[in-house]
Design a protein around this motif. Structure first.
Motif, short mmCIF file in Angstrom:
data_model
loop_
_atom_site.label_atom_id
_atom_site.label_comp_id
_atom_site.label_asym_id
_atom_site.label_seq_id
_atom_site.Cartn_x
_atom_site.Cartn_y
_atom_site.Cartn_z
N GLY A 1 25.81 41.44 46.17
CA GLY A 1 26.09 42.09 45.32
C GLY A 1 26.15 43.74 45.28
N GLN A 2 25.23 44.13 46.59
CA GLN A 2 24.98 45.67 46.61
C GLN A 2 26.02 46.15 47.88
OE1 GLN A 2 21.08 47.14 46.58
NE2 GLN A 2 20.45 45.34 45.87
N LEU B 1 17.69 48.39 49.35
CA LEU B 1 18.13 47.38 48.39
C LEU B 1 17.12 46.94 47.18
CD1 LEU B 1 18.56 44.80 51.54
CD2 LEU B 1 20.36 46.15 50.35
N GLU B 2 15.92 47.37 47.27
CA GLU B 2 15.16 47.28 46.23
C GLU B 2 15.35 45.79 45.39
OE1 GLU B 2 15.15 50.39 43.45
OE2 GLU B 2 15.35 52.04 45.08
N ILE B 3 15.16 44.66 46.28
CA ILE B 3 15.15 43.12 45.76
C ILE B 3 14.01 42.80 46.30
CG2 ILE B 3 17.73 43.29 45.81
CD1 ILE B 3 17.53 41.22 48.44
N THR C 1 32.95 39.96 50.65
CA THR C 1 32.01 39.77 49.92
C THR C 1 32.19 38.38 48.96
OG1 THR C 1 32.23 41.42 48.43
CG2 THR C 1 30.79 41.95 50.22
N ASN D 1 29.71 46.64 49.97
CA ASN D 1 31.04 46.67 49.74
C ASN D 1 31.97 46.17 51.00
OD1 ASN D 1 31.51 49.01 51.48
ND2 ASN D 1 30.64 50.17 49.95
N LYS E 1 20.07 51.49 54.13
CA LYS E 1 20.22 51.10 52.59
C LYS E 1 19.24 50.27 51.89
CE LYS E 1 24.73 49.06 51.00
NZ LYS E 1 25.50 50.31 50.48
N GLU F 1 22.03 38.68 45.99
CA GLU F 1 21.67 39.99 45.42
C GLU F 1 21.93 40.91 46.37
OE1 GLU F 1 18.27 41.38 43.09
OE2 GLU F 1 17.67 39.03 43.34
N ILE F 2 21.91 40.64 47.75
CA ILE F 2 22.11 41.76 48.54
C ILE F 2 23.83 42.01 48.77
CG2 ILE F 2 22.22 41.95 51.25
CD1 ILE F 2 19.56 40.63 51.24
N ASP G 1 30.94 48.14 54.13
CA ASP G 1 29.62 47.61 54.63
C ASP G 1 29.54 46.52 55.81
OD1 ASP G 1 28.42 49.65 53.18
OD2 ASP G 1 28.03 48.32 51.54
#
Length: 156
Positions: A24-25, A150-152, A80, A27, A148, A21-22, A30
């Motif tokens: 996926g957020q 992340l909200e996961i 990634t 690029n 950043k 998930e991380i 980053d």
């Protein structure tokens, strides 16, 4: 597979899902961020995380320092997509490795090239701790240094 190993692999699946998930957020830009000189960039840390299941699986088999250096030198994950693919591939390899172990194999002591001795089951627990440790580092870097959000979920 031993029931205890199944439970450990379930926890590995959780940590790998959150790392995915991380990823996926993020690029490619980053991945270049290095919060501290002389320490891993985000990309280097993710590369390290992606190879933990494979590398630590090799440690659990008693590979020598020279063999491990050769292995590490053969790895280069720059995107990634490459990191994500390696993470899942290395996890699958580790799971296959542990599925083949008998109880005797699981509880055989293996000494690492730096002198630490654990059973193969303990090496599996060490891998789990290693993955969670570096996921925590990655999360802290992204949230507190790179700002950043992340909200996961990090745990079930």
């Amino acid at each position: 597979m031993n029931n205890y190993c199944q439970m450990a692999f379930h926890q590995l699946e959780i940590v790998i899902a959150s790392i995915s998930e991380i990823l996926g957020q993020l690029n490619e830009e980053d991945l270049k961020f290095r919060p501290t000189d002389g320490k891993f960039s985000i990309g280097e840390l993710l590369e390290h995380i992606a190879i933990i299941p494979s590398a630590d699986g090799k440690v659990a088999e008693g590979l020598s320092e020279r063999e491990m250096k050769r292995y590490y030198d053969s790895i280069s994950l720059k995107t990634t997509e490459e990191i994500s693919a390696a993470l899942y591939e290395h996890f699958a390899q580790l799971k296959f490795q542990y599925e083949s172990y008998t109880e005797e194999h699981l509880f055989t002591e293996i000494t690492s090239w730096w002198g630490v001795t654990y059973t193969r089951y303990e090496w599996l627990l060490e891998m789990l701790a290693h993955m969670y440790h570096h996921r925590g580092q990655l999360h802290a870097i992204l949230v507190h240094t790179y700002n950043k959000d992340l909200e996961i979920l990090l745990f079930e």
